[in-house]
Design a protein around this motif. Structure first.
Motif, PDB file in Angstrom:
ATOM      1  N   GLY A  32     101.080  33.562 -20.066  1.00 30.49           N
ATOM      2  CA  GLY A  32     101.342  33.389 -21.492  1.00 30.49           C
ATOM      3  C   GLY A  32     100.980  34.569 -22.373  1.00 30.49           C
ATOM      4  O   GLY A  32     101.007  34.460 -23.597  1.00 30.49           O
ATOM      5  N   VAL A  33     100.647  35.709 -21.778  1.00 28.45           N
ATOM      6  CA  VAL A  33     100.262  36.904 -22.540  1.00 28.45           C
ATOM      7  C   VAL A  33     101.480  37.807 -22.707  1.00 28.45           C
ATOM      8  O   VAL A  33     102.172  38.112 -21.737  1.00 28.45           O
ATOM      9  CB  VAL A  33      99.125  37.673 -21.819  1.00 28.45           C
ATOM     10  CG1 VAL A  33      98.812  38.980 -22.537  1.00 28.45           C
ATOM     11  CG2 VAL A  33      97.883  36.797 -21.718  1.00 28.45           C
ATOM     12  N   ARG A  34     101.713  38.225 -23.928  1.00 28.82           N
ATOM     13  CA  ARG A  34     102.809  39.159 -24.214  1.00 28.82           C
ATOM     14  C   ARG A  34     102.284  40.576 -24.063  1.00 28.82           C
ATOM     15  O   ARG A  34     101.231  40.934 -24.604  1.00 28.82           O
ATOM     16  CB  ARG A  34     103.300  38.922 -25.641  1.00 28.82           C
ATOM     17  CG  ARG A  34     104.435  39.810 -26.072  1.00 28.82           C
ATOM     18  CD  ARG A  34     104.837  39.471 -27.493  1.00 28.82           C
ATOM     19  NE  ARG A  34     106.027  40.178 -27.893  1.00 28.82           N
ATOM     20  CZ  ARG A  34     106.847  39.755 -28.846  1.00 28.82           C
ATOM     21  NH1 ARG A  34     106.601  38.630 -29.486  1.00 28.82           N
ATOM     22  NH2 ARG A  34     107.913  40.457 -29.161  1.00 28.82           N
ATOM     23  N   PHE A  35     103.024  41.395 -23.315  1.00 35.49           N
ATOM     24  CA  PHE A  35     102.702  42.814 -23.162  1.00 35.49           C
ATOM     25  C   PHE A  35     104.007  43.575 -23.228  1.00 35.49           C
ATOM     26  O   PHE A  35     104.959  43.249 -22.526  1.00 35.49           O
ATOM     27  CB  PHE A  35     102.021  43.089 -21.804  1.00 35.49           C
ATOM     28  CG  PHE A  35     101.741  44.545 -21.573  1.00 35.49           C
ATOM     29  CD1 PHE A  35     100.560  45.126 -22.022  1.00 35.49           C
ATOM     30  CD2 PHE A  35     102.660  45.350 -20.915  1.00 35.49           C
ATOM     31  CE1 PHE A  35     100.309  46.483 -21.825  1.00 35.49           C
ATOM     32  CE2 PHE A  35     102.422  46.707 -20.709  1.00 35.49           C
ATOM     33  CZ  PHE A  35     101.242  47.267 -21.159  1.00 35.49           C
ATOM     34  N   GLU A  36     104.039  44.584 -24.092  1.00 38.78           N
ATOM     35  CA  GLU A  36     105.222  45.430 -24.161  1.00 38.78           C
ATOM     36  C   GLU A  36     104.828  46.817 -24.616  1.00 38.78           C
ATOM     37  O   GLU A  36     103.737  47.024 -25.144  1.00 38.78           O
ATOM     38  CB  GLU A  36     106.293  44.826 -25.073  1.00 38.78           C
ATOM     39  CG  GLU A  36     105.855  44.534 -26.490  1.00 38.78           C
ATOM     40  CD  GLU A  36     106.865  43.680 -27.246  1.00 38.78           C
ATOM     41  OE1 GLU A  36     107.241  42.613 -26.753  1.00 38.78           O
ATOM     42  OE2 GLU A  36     107.271  44.108 -28.335  1.00 38.78           O
TER      43      GLU A  36
END
Length: 184
Positions: A32-36
């Protein structure tokens, strides 16, 4: 360089050690972690907060529209900051927040370390990385003993940033990983 190290929380065995941005994003998305990665805008060294926010305005406006967050600001921490130890210590123990913790690194680096489902995910974020740790996720943050970063903070309500400490020793058992990954 961005890096993700995943440990088994019980045995400390390393299950993943990578600097591949796609692998980092996919692994973190599974919890559930957003990384970009965003392109880093060239600004003069020591640019003020308004210049940093203006430089990333198109990305920030899109993100604020997607997440419903209300605003953003900039935090800078340098090795000579008179309160660096106090600021570091505040987030070095495992804690949660009542809202998502969203950071974009314009300069420098820091480690967001998450304790989720029996695993410890150590995300070393560098310039160009955006990370969004979901509300109520057990985590800690470490920028090292000589912190040096400029980061944009995105939030809905700053009261959601108050740390709620878990009382565990996880942060002491899993100090931040730095340097080059052992494997890609």
């Amino acid at each position: 360089m961005s890096r993700l190290v995943v440990h088994d929380a019980a045995t400390k065995a390393v299950e993943l050690d990578t600097d591949n941005a796609t692998a980092i994003a996919e692994t973190l998305a599974a919890i559930g972690v957003r990384f970009e990665r965003w392109p880093v805008v060239s600004l003069p060294q020591g640019a003020d907060a308004e210049a940093v926010l203006d430089a990333y305005r198109p990305h920030l406006d899109a993100l604020l529209g997607q997440t419903g967050a209300g605003s953003s600001d900039v935090i800078k921490l340098s090795p000579d900051h008179p309160q660096r130890e106090t600021l570091r210590t505040k987030f070095l123990d495992e804690h949660t927040h009542t809202e998502d913790e969203v950071r974009f690194f314009h300069e420098g680096s820091g480690n967001f370390i998450l304790h989720v489902n029996g695993k410890v995910y150590d995300a070393h974020c560098t310039a160009g990385d955006l990370i969004s740790v979901p509300a109520n996720t057990q985590h800690w943050f470490d920028a090292g003993t000589h912190p040096s970063f400029t980061a944009v903070r995105i939030f809905t309500d700053t009261s959601g940033w108050v740390p709620h400490y878990t009382g565990t020793d996880m942060a002491k058992r899993f100090p931040a990983a730095h340097g080059t990954p052992a494997q890609a």
